[in-house]
Scaffold this motif. Structure first.
Motif, PDB file in Angstrom:
ATOM      1  N   HIS A   1     -41.029  -6.188   5.967  1.00 42.60           N
ATOM      2  CA  HIS A   1     -41.704  -5.430   7.018  1.00 42.60           C
ATOM      3  C   HIS A   1     -40.945  -4.146   7.324  1.00 42.60           C
ATOM      4  O   HIS A   1     -39.719  -4.099   7.248  1.00 42.60           O
TER       5      HIS A   1
ATOM      6  N   LEU B   1     -54.675   0.698  12.167  1.00 43.61           N
ATOM      7  CA  LEU B   1     -55.574  -0.471  12.267  1.00 43.61           C
ATOM      8  C   LEU B   1     -55.285  -1.222  13.548  1.00 43.61           C
ATOM      9  O   LEU B   1     -54.204  -1.358  13.983  1.00 43.61           O
TER      10      LEU B   1
ATOM     11  N   MET C   1     -45.399  -1.776   9.679  1.00 43.13           N
ATOM     12  CA  MET C   1     -46.203  -1.926   8.462  1.00 43.13           C
ATOM     13  C   MET C   1     -45.715  -3.202   7.796  1.00 43.13           C
ATOM     14  O   MET C   1     -44.550  -3.301   7.379  1.00 43.13           O
TER      15      MET C   1
ATOM     16  N   ARG D   1     -45.363  -6.426   5.184  1.00 48.39           N
ATOM     17  CA  ARG D   1     -45.123  -6.524   3.742  1.00 48.39           C
ATOM     18  C   ARG D   1     -46.417  -6.585   2.943  1.00 48.39           C
ATOM     19  O   ARG D   1     -46.538  -5.951   1.892  1.00 48.39           O
ATOM     20  N   HIS D   2     -47.405  -7.344   3.401  1.00 51.01           N
ATOM     21  CA  HIS D   2     -48.640  -7.487   2.625  1.00 51.01           C
ATOM     22  C   HIS D   2     -49.406  -6.172   2.492  1.00 51.01           C
ATOM     23  O   HIS D   2     -50.281  -6.061   1.636  1.00 51.01           O
ATOM     24  N   LYS D   3     -49.070  -5.177   3.311  1.00 52.67           N
ATOM     25  CA  LYS D   3     -49.679  -3.852   3.182  1.00 52.67           C
ATOM     26  C   LYS D   3     -48.755  -2.865   2.472  1.00 52.67           C
ATOM     27  O   LYS D   3     -49.184  -2.101   1.623  1.00 52.67           O
ATOM     28  N   ASN D   4     -47.467  -2.874   2.840  1.00 47.55           N
ATOM     29  CA  ASN D   4     -46.583  -1.843   2.277  1.00 47.55           C
ATOM     30  C   ASN D   4     -46.192  -2.115   0.825  1.00 47.55           C
ATOM     31  O   ASN D   4     -45.657  -1.236   0.166  1.00 47.55           O
ATOM     32  N   GLN D   5     -46.488  -3.298   0.314  1.00 49.26           N
ATOM     33  CA  GLN D   5     -46.179  -3.562  -1.096  1.00 49.26           C
ATOM     34  C   GLN D   5     -46.994  -2.673  -2.037  1.00 49.26           C
ATOM     35  O   GLN D   5     -46.658  -2.519  -3.201  1.00 49.26           O
ATOM     36  N   PHE D   6     -48.039  -2.055  -1.510  1.00 51.34           N
ATOM     37  CA  PHE D   6     -48.877  -1.180  -2.331  1.00 51.34           C
ATOM     38  C   PHE D   6     -48.464   0.294  -2.243  1.00 51.34           C
ATOM     39  O   PHE D   6     -49.058   1.137  -2.894  1.00 51.34           O
ATOM     40  N   ILE D   7     -47.462   0.610  -1.428  1.00 48.78           N
ATOM     41  CA  ILE D   7     -46.970   1.974  -1.296  1.00 48.78           C
ATOM     42  C   ILE D   7     -46.058   2.289  -2.478  1.00 48.78           C
ATOM     43  O   ILE D   7     -45.146   1.524  -2.777  1.00 48.78           O
TER      44      ILE D   7
END
Length: 84
Positions: free
Chosen positions: A45, A84, A61, A63-69
């Motif tokens: 996170h 969001l 942000m 982990r399940h979202k920022n892993q795509f950065i």
């Protein structure tokens, strides 16, 4: 003298009420600002502030979202974020 009545709610109730108010009154929106005080934890996170010349807002942000950065966030970076 009449007794003053007041309601006491739990932290969970407060959070639910705030969530309801925000979600019903503020649509999804993009925010532009500068990353400040970013902390990236072993959990994955990220905790940081987004700021401009006059204000700041605390953010997270997960982990399940920022892993795509595909870049590493750092203090001073100018970003546009979907709130969001």
């Amino acid at each position: 003298m009449p007794e003053i009545q007041h309601s006491i709610i739990t932290v969970s109730e407060l959070n639910r009420n705030v969530k309801t108010v925000l979600e019903s009154n503020i649509p999804l929106l993009w925010i532009r600002g500068e990353i400040s005080n970013i902390k990236c934890y072993p959990s994955g996170h990220w905790y940081f502030s987004l700021k401009d010349a006059d204000a700041q807002v605390r953010c997270v942000m997960f982990r399940h979202k920022n892993q795509f950065i595909d870049w590493n966030p750092k203090d001073g970076a100018q970003v546009e974020a979907l709130a969001l």
